[in-house]
Design a protein around this motif. Structure first.
Motif, PDB file in Angstrom:
ATOM      1  N   GLN A  80      -1.337  24.209   5.750  1.00  0.00           N
ATOM      2  CA  GLN A  80       0.121  24.106   5.618  1.00  0.00           C
ATOM      3  C   GLN A  80       0.861  24.986   6.618  1.00  0.00           C
ATOM      4  OE1 GLN A  80       1.095  24.690   1.482  1.00  0.00           O
ATOM      5  NE2 GLN A  80       0.054  22.803   0.871  1.00  0.00           N
ATOM      6  N   LYS A  81       0.288  26.124   6.971  1.00  0.00           N
ATOM      7  CA  LYS A  81       0.952  27.053   7.905  1.00  0.00           C
ATOM      8  C   LYS A  81       1.125  26.439   9.296  1.00  0.00           C
ATOM      9  CE  LYS A  81      -3.289  29.443   9.276  1.00  0.00           C
ATOM     10  NZ  LYS A  81      -4.287  28.746   8.507  1.00  0.00           N
ATOM     11  N   ASN A  82       0.357  25.384   9.600  1.00  0.00           N
ATOM     12  CA  ASN A  82       0.431  24.745  10.915  1.00  0.00           C
ATOM     13  C   ASN A  82       1.642  23.836  11.065  1.00  0.00           C
ATOM     14  OD1 ASN A  82      -2.019  25.971  11.476  1.00  0.00           O
ATOM     15  ND2 ASN A  82      -3.211  24.166  10.911  1.00  0.00           N
ATOM     16  N   GLY A  83       2.320  23.541   9.961  1.00  0.00           N
ATOM     17  CA  GLY A  83       3.431  22.597  10.011  1.00  0.00           C
ATOM     18  C   GLY A  83       2.913  21.175   9.979  1.00  0.00           C
ATOM     19  N   GLY A  84       3.818  20.236  10.087  1.00  0.00           N
ATOM     20  CA  GLY A  84       3.452  18.831  10.040  1.00  0.00           C
ATOM     21  C   GLY A  84       3.415  18.313   8.621  1.00  0.00           C
ATOM     22  N   VAL A  85       3.086  17.036   8.495  1.00  0.00           N
ATOM     23  CA  VAL A  85       3.081  16.373   7.196  1.00  0.00           C
ATOM     24  C   VAL A  85       2.105  15.203   7.257  1.00  0.00           C
ATOM     25  CG1 VAL A  85       5.096  14.955   7.810  1.00  0.00           C
ATOM     26  CG2 VAL A  85       4.599  15.393   5.414  1.00  0.00           C
ATOM     27  N   TRP A  86       1.465  14.903   6.131  1.00  0.00           N
ATOM     28  CA  TRP A  86       0.481  13.823   6.060  1.00  0.00           C
ATOM     29  C   TRP A  86       0.996  12.708   5.174  1.00  0.00           C
ATOM     30  CZ3 TRP A  86      -4.878  16.526   4.962  1.00  0.00           C
ATOM     31  CH2 TRP A  86      -5.195  17.371   6.024  1.00  0.00           C
ATOM     32  N   PHE A  87       0.621  11.457   5.531  1.00  0.00           N
ATOM     33  CA  PHE A  87       1.056  10.270   4.785  1.00  0.00           C
ATOM     34  C   PHE A  87      -0.117   9.328   4.555  1.00  0.00           C
ATOM     35  CE2 PHE A  87       4.672  11.689   7.337  1.00  0.00           C
ATOM     36  CZ  PHE A  87       5.612  11.881   6.344  1.00  0.00           C
ATOM     37  N   GLN A  88       0.024   8.508   3.508  1.00  0.00           N
ATOM     38  CA  GLN A  88      -0.990   7.499   3.215  1.00  0.00           C
ATOM     39  C   GLN A  88      -0.335   6.277   2.595  1.00  0.00           C
ATOM     40  OE1 GLN A  88      -4.487   8.925   1.322  1.00  0.00           O
ATOM     41  NE2 GLN A  88      -5.326   6.888   0.959  1.00  0.00           N
ATOM     42  N   HIS A  98      -1.503  11.484   9.959  1.00  0.00           N
ATOM     43  CA  HIS A  98      -1.139  12.890   9.941  1.00  0.00           C
ATOM     44  C   HIS A  98      -0.153  13.126  11.081  1.00  0.00           C
ATOM     45  CE1 HIS A  98      -5.243  14.115   7.977  1.00  0.00           C
ATOM     46  NE2 HIS A  98      -4.565  13.233   7.265  1.00  0.00           N
ATOM     47  N   ILE A  99       0.952  13.752  10.760  1.00  0.00           N
ATOM     48  CA  ILE A  99       1.923  14.133  11.782  1.00  0.00           C
ATOM     49  C   ILE A  99       1.751  15.631  11.976  1.00  0.00           C
ATOM     50  CG2 ILE A  99       4.342  14.146  12.478  1.00  0.00           C
ATOM     51  CD1 ILE A  99       3.109  11.320  11.986  1.00  0.00           C
ATOM     52  N   GLY A 100       1.283  16.004  13.156  1.00  0.00           N
ATOM     53  CA  GLY A 100       1.024  17.407  13.457  1.00  0.00           C
ATOM     54  C   GLY A 100       2.004  17.950  14.475  1.00  0.00           C
ATOM     55  N   VAL A 101       2.228  19.234  14.425  1.00  0.00           N
ATOM     56  CA  VAL A 101       3.134  19.897  15.362  1.00  0.00           C
ATOM     57  C   VAL A 101       2.408  20.116  16.676  1.00  0.00           C
ATOM     58  CG1 VAL A 101       4.404  22.035  15.814  1.00  0.00           C
ATOM     59  CG2 VAL A 101       4.439  21.000  13.525  1.00  0.00           C
ATOM     60  N   ASP A 102       3.072  19.773  17.757  1.00  0.00           N
ATOM     61  CA  ASP A 102       2.509  19.956  19.091  1.00  0.00           C
ATOM     62  C   ASP A 102       3.547  20.647  19.963  1.00  0.00           C
ATOM     63  OD1 ASP A 102       0.644  19.792  21.104  1.00  0.00           O
ATOM     64  OD2 ASP A 102       0.863  17.642  21.435  1.00  0.00           O
ATOM     65  N   GLU A 103       3.164  21.763  20.557  1.00  0.00           N
ATOM     66  CA  GLU A 103       4.066  22.496  21.437  1.00  0.00           C
ATOM     67  C   GLU A 103       3.361  22.782  22.756  1.00  0.00           C
ATOM     68  OE1 GLU A 103       6.868  25.112  18.629  1.00  0.00           O
ATOM     69  OE2 GLU A 103       4.796  25.792  18.672  1.00  0.00           O
ATOM     70  N   PRO A 104       3.857  22.350  23.870  1.00  0.00           N
ATOM     71  CA  PRO A 104       5.058  21.539  23.983  1.00  0.00           C
ATOM     72  C   PRO A 104       4.780  20.113  23.509  1.00  0.00           C
ATOM     73  CG  PRO A 104       4.050  21.777  26.138  1.00  0.00           C
ATOM     74  CD  PRO A 104       3.243  22.627  25.173  1.00  0.00           C
ATOM     75  N   PHE A 105       5.797  19.481  23.003  1.00  0.00           N
ATOM     76  CA  PHE A 105       5.653  18.153  22.432  1.00  0.00           C
ATOM     77  C   PHE A 105       5.817  17.068  23.498  1.00  0.00           C
ATOM     78  CE2 PHE A 105       7.919  14.375  20.872  1.00  0.00           C
ATOM     79  CZ  PHE A 105       6.880  13.817  20.157  1.00  0.00           C
ATOM     80  N   THR A 106       4.911  16.095  23.466  1.00  0.00           N
ATOM     81  CA  THR A 106       5.000  14.893  24.295  1.00  0.00           C
ATOM     82  C   THR A 106       4.607  13.716  23.414  1.00  0.00           C
ATOM     83  OG1 THR A 106       4.331  16.136  26.264  1.00  0.00           O
ATOM     84  CG2 THR A 106       4.181  13.739  26.380  1.00  0.00           C
TER      85      THR A 106
END
Length: 123
Positions: free
Chosen positions: A43-51, A58-66
């Motif tokens: 959870q500390k990584n951020g993002g959110v998961w769906f089903q 899974h939507i994950g945080v990416d920095e820098p984001f592309t």
């Protein structure tokens, strides 16, 4: 080989940090996915998961984001024409693609610019 592949467990797409609510709105309210609780250790990584059914994103945080503009998940849908009507009602733009023989398919982009393919095989 001494091993075999069973199934694709999930696909991860990227989003900018802090955009979880935007992801929830799109993936839950527009596409009808349910949120899946992430393990506490992640959870500390951020993002959110769906089903939805057997499909997990899974939507994950990416920095820098592309955003993934070419690479994409392809999700098989039953009653894809009903899905198109649903998207039309919500005024969500999609691009129909008839280049794959035997498939009724289209592409949309999530709020972050990631490409998503939805398809139904014509029998």
């Amino acid at each position: 080989m001494m091993f075999h592949y069973e199934k694709l467990d999930h696909v991860q797409l990227a989003a900018p940090r802090g955009e979880e609510e935007k992801a929830r709105t799109f993936y839950q309210e527009v596409l009808g996915f349910d949120e899946v609780e992430k393990p506490v250790s992640l959870q500390k990584n951020g993002g959110v998961w769906f089903q939805a059914g057997a499909v997990q994103l899974h939507i994950g945080v990416d920095e820098p984001f592309t955003p993934a503009k070419k690479a994409h998940p392809a999700i098989q849908v039953k009653n894809i024409e009903k899905m198109k009507r649903h998207l039309d009602e919500l005024e969500i733009n999609y691009q129909v693609d008839s280049k794959l023989p035997g498939a009724n398919r289209f592409y949309i982009h999530d709020p972050f610019g990631n490409r998503l393919e939805f398809l139904e095989w014509i029998q």
